[in-house]
Structures are given as structure tokens and as C-alpha cells.
Motif scaffolding. Structure first.
Motif, PDB file in Angstrom:
ATOM      1  N   SER A  58       0.832  -1.212   0.000  1.00 14.71           N
ATOM      2  CA  SER A  58       0.000   0.000   0.000  1.00 14.71           C
ATOM      3  C   SER A  58       0.861   1.255   0.000  1.00 14.71           C
ATOM      4  O   SER A  58       0.538   2.238  -0.673  1.00 14.71           O
ATOM      5  N   VAL A  59       1.967   1.225   0.741  1.00 12.59           N
ATOM      6  CA  VAL A  59       2.890   2.366   0.743  1.00 12.59           C
ATOM      7  C   VAL A  59       3.495   2.534  -0.650  1.00 12.59           C
ATOM      8  O   VAL A  59       3.622   3.660  -1.144  1.00 12.59           O
ATOM      9  N   ASP A  60       3.831   1.423  -1.303  1.00 15.08           N
ATOM     10  CA  ASP A  60       4.345   1.497  -2.677  1.00 15.08           C
ATOM     11  C   ASP A  60       3.345   2.176  -3.603  1.00 15.08           C
ATOM     12  O   ASP A  60       3.715   3.021  -4.426  1.00 15.08           O
ATOM     13  N   VAL A  61       2.075   1.809  -3.475  1.00 12.30           N
ATOM     14  CA  VAL A  61       1.024   2.394  -4.314  1.00 12.30           C
ATOM     15  C   VAL A  61       0.921   3.894  -4.059  1.00 12.30           C
ATOM     16  O   VAL A  61       0.893   4.694  -5.002  1.00 12.30           O
ATOM     17  N   LEU A  62       0.867   4.287  -2.790  1.00 10.81           N
ATOM     18  CA  LEU A  62       0.749   5.717  -2.472  1.00 10.81           C
ATOM     19  C   LEU A  62       1.980   6.490  -2.928  1.00 10.81           C
ATOM     20  O   LEU A  62       1.860   7.629  -3.392  1.00 10.81           O
ATOM     21  N   THR A  63       3.145   5.863  -2.825  1.00 12.22           N
ATOM     22  CA  THR A  63       4.367   6.505  -3.302  1.00 12.22           C
ATOM     23  C   THR A  63       4.271   6.782  -4.797  1.00 12.22           C
ATOM     24  O   THR A  63       4.599   7.883  -5.260  1.00 12.22           O
ATOM     25  N   GLN A  64       3.792   5.816  -5.545  1.00  9.72           N
ATOM     26  CA  GLN A  64       3.670   5.985  -6.995  1.00  9.72           C
ATOM     27  C   GLN A  64       2.617   7.035  -7.350  1.00  9.72           C
ATOM     28  O   GLN A  64       2.823   7.849  -8.251  1.00  9.72           O
ATOM     29  N   VAL A  65       1.500   7.047  -6.638  1.00 14.00           N
ATOM     30  CA  VAL A  65       0.460   8.057  -6.876  1.00 14.00           C
ATOM     31  C   VAL A  65       1.055   9.449  -6.665  1.00 14.00           C
ATOM     32  O   VAL A  65       0.851  10.351  -7.480  1.00 14.00           O
ATOM     33  N   CYS A  66       1.800   9.613  -5.578  1.00 13.40           N
ATOM     34  CA  CYS A  66       2.396  10.916  -5.282  1.00 13.40           C
ATOM     35  C   CYS A  66       3.433  11.300  -6.336  1.00 13.40           C
ATOM     36  O   CYS A  66       3.484  12.461  -6.759  1.00 13.40           O
ATOM     37  N   LEU A  67       4.248  10.342  -6.761  1.00 17.16           N
ATOM     38  CA  LEU A  67       5.219  10.620  -7.823  1.00 17.16           C
ATOM     39  C   LEU A  67       4.520  11.073  -9.099  1.00 17.16           C
ATOM     40  O   LEU A  67       4.977  11.993  -9.775  1.00 17.16           O
ATOM     41  N   ASN A  68       3.404  10.433  -9.416  1.00 16.17           N
ATOM     42  CA  ASN A  68       2.639  10.795 -10.613  1.00 16.17           C
ATOM     43  C   ASN A  68       2.034  12.186 -10.515  1.00 16.17           C
ATOM     44  O   ASN A  68       1.669  12.768 -11.538  1.00 16.17           O
ATOM     45  N   ASN A  69       1.930  12.695  -9.297  1.00 15.86           N
ATOM     46  CA  ASN A  69       1.330  14.013  -9.085  1.00 15.86           C
ATOM     47  C   ASN A  69       2.333  15.056  -8.622  1.00 15.86           C
ATOM     48  O   ASN A  69       1.969  16.046  -7.995  1.00 15.86           O
ATOM     49  N   GLY A  70       3.616  14.825  -8.901  1.00 20.59           N
ATOM     50  CA  GLY A  70       4.639  15.825  -8.620  1.00 20.59           C
ATOM     51  C   GLY A  70       5.460  15.610  -7.376  1.00 20.59           C
ATOM     52  O   GLY A  70       6.361  16.402  -7.084  1.00 20.59           O
ATOM     53  N   GLY A  71       5.186  14.574  -6.605  1.00 16.20           N
ATOM     54  CA  GLY A  71       5.972  14.289  -5.406  1.00 16.20           C
ATOM     55  C   GLY A  71       7.370  13.848  -5.779  1.00 16.20           C
ATOM     56  O   GLY A  71       7.626  13.409  -6.900  1.00 16.20           O
ATOM     57  N   GLN A  72       8.284  13.920  -4.815  1.00 13.11           N
ATOM     58  CA  GLN A  72       9.687  13.599  -5.081  1.00 13.11           C
ATOM     59  C   GLN A  72      10.216  12.433  -4.238  1.00 13.11           C
ATOM     60  O   GLN A  72      11.339  12.005  -4.453  1.00 13.11           O
ATOM     61  N   LEU A  73       9.458  11.944  -3.270  1.00 19.64           N
ATOM     62  CA  LEU A  73       9.935  10.844  -2.433  1.00 19.64           C
ATOM     63  C   LEU A  73       9.924   9.543  -3.212  1.00 19.64           C
ATOM     64  O   LEU A  73       8.941   9.189  -3.833  1.00 19.64           O
ATOM     65  N   ARG A  74      11.046   8.821  -3.178  1.00 15.00           N
ATOM     66  CA  ARG A  74      11.167   7.521  -3.865  1.00 15.00           C
ATOM     67  C   ARG A  74      11.571   6.456  -2.901  1.00 15.00           C
ATOM     68  O   ARG A  74      12.446   6.491  -2.203  1.00 15.00           O
TER      69      ARG A  74
END
Length: 74
Positions: A58-74
Motif C-alpha cells: 500500500s505504501v508502494d502504491v501511495l508513493t507511486q500516486v504521489c510521484l505521478n502528481n509531482g511528489g519527489q519521495l522515492r
């Protein structure tokens, strides 16, 4: 408060905490980041699926959603 609401709240708090642990940030910072980059929106919309997955997935999914929306945490 209905049982379902308590379950959703409990899962959300736990998932935000797991997100914070993964990235070494405070839970408050994790919540703000998830809210800013649409992770919380995704969590609300897809709770039915996310709560059946492991926390790391679930954390992986949220990380990817955030990356797709301009987030920088990987």
C-alpha cells in the motif's frame, strides 16, 4: 461512530505512519505530503482495495500516486 468508519480511520492512521517510517519523516509531514500529492485522495477512493494489501504494498502504491502528481519521495 460506526464500526466501518473506525476501521477506515485506524487503517489510514496506520498507513500514514508506515509511510512516514519508510521515508524517515514525521507522521504529520507524511500526512501533509500525501494530501498535497493526492495520496490521501487515492486512499479514500480506493480504501476497499488498499486495505486488503500489505502495508508495504500500500505504501508502494501511495508513493507511486504521489510521484505521478509531482511528489519527489522515492
Amino acid at each position: 461512530m460506526a464500526r466501518e468508519e473506525r476501521n477506515i480511520i485506524g487503517f489510514t492512521v496506520a498507513l500514514v505512519s508506515e509511510f512516514a517510517l519508510r521515508f524517515g519523516i514525521r507522521p504529520r509531514q507524511a500526512y501533509a505530503y500525501l494530501k498535497r500529492f493526492k495520496g490521501m485522495e487515492h486512499l479514500r477512493e480506493h480504501y476497499g482495495v488498499l486495505h486488503t494489501q500489505s502495508f508495504p504494498d500500500s505504501v508502494d502504491v501511495l508513493t507511486q500516486v504521489c510521484l505521478n502528481n509531482g511528489g519527489q519521495l522515492r
